[in-house]
Design an enzyme around this catalytic site. Structure first.
Site, PDB file in Angstrom:
ATOM      1  N   CYS A  19      41.216  45.300  34.672  1.00 53.55           N
ATOM      2  CA  CYS A  19      42.510  45.487  34.028  1.00 53.55           C
ATOM      3  C   CYS A  19      42.328  45.812  32.547  1.00 53.55           C
ATOM      4  O   CYS A  19      43.156  46.451  31.926  1.00 53.55           O
ATOM      5  CB  CYS A  19      43.364  44.234  34.194  1.00 53.55           C
ATOM      6  SG  CYS A  19      43.791  43.927  35.911  1.00 53.55           S
ATOM      7  N   CYS A  28      28.860  36.761  57.257  1.00 53.06           N
ATOM      8  CA  CYS A  28      29.521  36.054  58.372  1.00 53.06           C
ATOM      9  C   CYS A  28      28.992  36.409  59.749  1.00 53.06           C
ATOM     10  O   CYS A  28      29.422  35.821  60.741  1.00 53.06           O
ATOM     11  CB  CYS A  28      31.029  36.253  58.313  1.00 53.06           C
ATOM     12  SG  CYS A  28      31.594  37.889  58.844  1.00 53.06           S
TER      13      CYS A  28
END
Ligand SMILES: [Zn+2]
Length: 256
Positions: free
Chosen positions: A192, A252
């Site tokens: 940002c 995972c």
């Protein structure tokens, strides 16, 4: 949830009455929230509304983590901090606001950079984790800790006039993880600082992270598990993209 439910009605003025009125929450759900613990990582533009709503909604223990200090350029969107907080550690500034909003809930402020062991401990102790950070190393570390401990993770991100949101439930069979979505680990983070951000866009996404976290805590409805929600403020359009578990995900693969 981790503890036995507490009395709901410690707030003599009916603080939670409009929420208890919802058949999906009720006295039982409110007690469950009050017995829950949430970890919010990042007290910036996403973490501000997320933590504020978790505290006002009565999530009994909100742990907030941030090692930055409040800067003038933060105040446009990081609404948990005040102009007078410039120069203060964000975690402490945020804690003061959250305690003022709802003195009943417990707020723990972690104002240093957590090492791997501390992160694992905090994630393992939480019923839900909100990733409100702004950098890939933190996001990847949080995701790994959530997968390892089976802790639900609500991910949010916003930049310019766009946002995205998803929920990962590592204990659920077939749930993707954050790393399935961002596989490389070599992504160049847009920030940002460089790209800019419209203040309420980050508020929209942070607020939805609180919605998802409360749903996870109450086991309510359908979460965004397996879906990525994309927000385009220019067109004011929402898009949903299916997410699949990557069978060769370094984080995972091999877990449930
Ligand atoms: Zn994965």
């Amino acid at each position: 949830m981790s503890n036995t439910p507490r009395e709901v009605s410690r707030h003599p003025n009916g603080h939670y009455s409009r929420q208890i009125r919802l058949p999906q929450v009720g006295e039982e759900g409110q007690s469950r929230l009050l017995a829950s613990r949430a970890l919010v990582v990042g007290m910036g533009g996403l973490g501000s509304p997320a933590a504020m709503y978790l505290a006002t909604a009565g999530v009994g223990h909100v742990v907030i983590s941030d090692y930055d200090r409040v800067e003038p350029s933060n105040l446009q969107r990081q609404i948990v901090h005040r102009a007078e907080d410039v120069g203060e550690p964000k975690a402490l500034s945020a804690r003061a606001t959250l305690e003022a909003l709802n003195p009943e809930v417990r707020i723990t402020a972690l104002d240093w950079q957590l090492d791997e062991a501390e992160l694992a401990e905090q994630v393992g102790a939480a019923d839900v984790v909100l990733d409100c950070s702004d950098n890939f190393p933190t996001r990847f570390a949080l995701n790994e800790a959530c997968v390892r401990t089976g802790t639900p993770l609500v991910f949010g991100a916003a930049i310019r006039l766009e946002g995205q949101l998803s929920t990962f439930l590592p204990a659920r069979e077939g749930s993707p993880c954050y790393r399935c979505l961002y596989a490389g680990g070599s992504e160049t983070a847009e920030t940002c600082t460089q790209e800019g951000i419209l203040a309420p866009v980050v508020g929209v996404i942070g607020t939805l992270q609180a919605v998802e976290a409360i749903k996870v805590l109450l086991d309510l409805g359908e979460t965004l598990c397996g879906r990525l929600l994309l927000f385009d403020a220019i067109a004011l359009e929402w898009q949903t993209v299916r997410l699949r578990k990557n069978p060769s995900c370094p984080v995972c693969a091999g877990s449930p």
